[in-house]
Motif scaffolding. Sequence first.
Motif, PDB file in Angstrom:
ATOM      1  N   TYR A  46       0.814  -1.223   0.000  1.00 55.69           N
ATOM      2  CA  TYR A  46       0.000   0.000   0.000  1.00 55.69           C
ATOM      3  C   TYR A  46       0.843   1.266   0.000  1.00 55.69           C
ATOM      4  N   ASP A  47       1.839   1.325   0.879  1.00 56.72           N
ATOM      5  CA  ASP A  47       2.642   2.544   0.977  1.00 56.72           C
ATOM      6  C   ASP A  47       3.313   2.882  -0.348  1.00 56.72           C
TER       7      ASP A  47
ATOM      8  N   LYS B  81      -4.785  11.447   1.122  1.00 53.73           N
ATOM      9  CA  LYS B  81      -4.439  10.080   1.499  1.00 53.73           C
ATOM     10  C   LYS B  81      -5.602   9.369   2.176  1.00 53.73           C
TER      11      LYS B  81
ATOM     12  N   TYR C 127      -3.645  16.376  -6.184  1.00 51.09           N
ATOM     13  CA  TYR C 127      -3.246  15.026  -5.764  1.00 51.09           C
ATOM     14  C   TYR C 127      -4.167  13.971  -6.372  1.00 51.09           C
TER      15      TYR C 127
ATOM     16  N   VAL D  91      -2.213  16.985   1.720  1.00 52.92           N
ATOM     17  CA  VAL D  91      -1.922  15.645   1.237  1.00 52.92           C
ATOM     18  C   VAL D  91      -2.518  14.593   2.162  1.00 52.92           C
ATOM     19  N   ASP D  92      -2.612  14.890   3.459  1.00 52.66           N
ATOM     20  CA  ASP D  92      -3.217  13.934   4.388  1.00 52.66           C
ATOM     21  C   ASP D  92      -4.709  13.735   4.096  1.00 52.66           C
TER      22      ASP D  92
ATOM     23  N   TRP E 260      -8.649   2.210  -2.122  1.00 49.80           N
ATOM     24  CA  TRP E 260      -7.940   0.987  -1.732  1.00 49.80           C
ATOM     25  C   TRP E 260      -8.873   0.028  -0.981  1.00 49.80           C
TER      26      TRP E 260
ATOM     27  N   TYR F  30      -8.019   8.298  -0.482  1.00 51.37           N
ATOM     28  CA  TYR F  30      -7.496   7.182  -1.268  1.00 51.37           C
ATOM     29  C   TYR F  30      -7.583   5.861  -0.503  1.00 51.37           C
ATOM     30  N   ARG F  31      -7.278   5.916   0.781  1.00 50.06           N
ATOM     31  CA  ARG F  31      -7.285   4.672   1.557  1.00 50.06           C
ATOM     32  C   ARG F  31      -8.696   4.098   1.646  1.00 50.06           C
TER      33      ARG F  31
ATOM     34  N   LEU G  94       0.631   3.995  -2.941  1.00 50.63           N
ATOM     35  CA  LEU G  94       0.166   5.362  -2.714  1.00 50.63           C
ATOM     36  C   LEU G  94       1.239   6.376  -3.096  1.00 50.63           C
ATOM     37  N   ARG G  95       2.475   6.088  -2.736  1.00 49.85           N
ATOM     38  CA  ARG G  95       3.562   7.013  -3.068  1.00 49.85           C
ATOM     39  C   ARG G  95       3.666   7.200  -4.578  1.00 49.85           C
TER      40      ARG G  95
ATOM     41  N   LEU H   7       0.688   9.249  -6.000  1.00 53.21           N
ATOM     42  CA  LEU H   7       0.784  10.691  -5.771  1.00 53.21           C
ATOM     43  C   LEU H   7       1.791  11.342  -6.718  1.00 53.21           C
TER      44      LEU H   7
END
Length: 254
Positions: free
Chosen positions: A6-7, A62, A33, A58-59, A70, A65-66, A10-11, A14
């Motif tokens: 996942y990390d 995120k 984003y 950005v938070d 996801w 997105y999560r 996502l990176r 973005l």
Amino acid sequence: MAKATYDEALRRLLVHEGGYSNHPSDPGGPTKYGITIFDYRKYIDARGSAADVRAMTVDQAKAIYRVRYWDAQRCDELPPGVDYAVFDYGVNSGIGRSGRVLRRLLGLSADGHAVTDAAIAAAAARDPAGLVQAICDERLRFLKALRTWPVFGAGWGRRVADVRRVGLRMAAGAPAPGRRRRGGAIAAGGAAAAGAAEAARQGGVPVEAILVAAGTVAAVALVAGAIWLIRRRRARRAVAGKAIAPEALAGQGG
């Protein structure tokens, strides 16, 4: 299974999505984003403006997105590489399309887009690299057919190529189809039964016959797990009674 990807997914997402934009040819309108003003109004503030999208952190992106991409596509349960390909496709073209494409490629009904238990089971039984390739091939065909391809095609093409490359690398470290850690044997059997039931309903095969076969697979997995546990316990008792050379335990499954 797929949480570890996942990390990185996502990176990379973005990086592709970049910062704020409001291109006149982009039907998404003000976007930052990768979160359009429509998503912003849906998930953050129903009265959000272009200025609010520009100020989005950005938070906040995120978090959307999560949960909305996801988790909504159950990417934690998809094989590594496949999870990334489905996730990025869903963000770029909507989870309705990415879900339908995944189901169709797995041989399931594409009437809906939900990633069901049957879809999870079918994906686990497929070669992850082959599935990544198929998803990216279909995605590229779809994008090339859009009227905005002449404007955004170069960037879209690079993005799909990158998702393909990284997805294949992730898939290379995935377990072989049908093989999971010993602790997952029971869950795999249950998922196989769910997938078989849906396939039977769609293909006209008697559900009972398919479920019997799926039950046999689960039973074999349970017996294999029991044999492994018995051998391991015997080996531990032997070690407790006297010292045994390490090579004597070879083949005990530990």
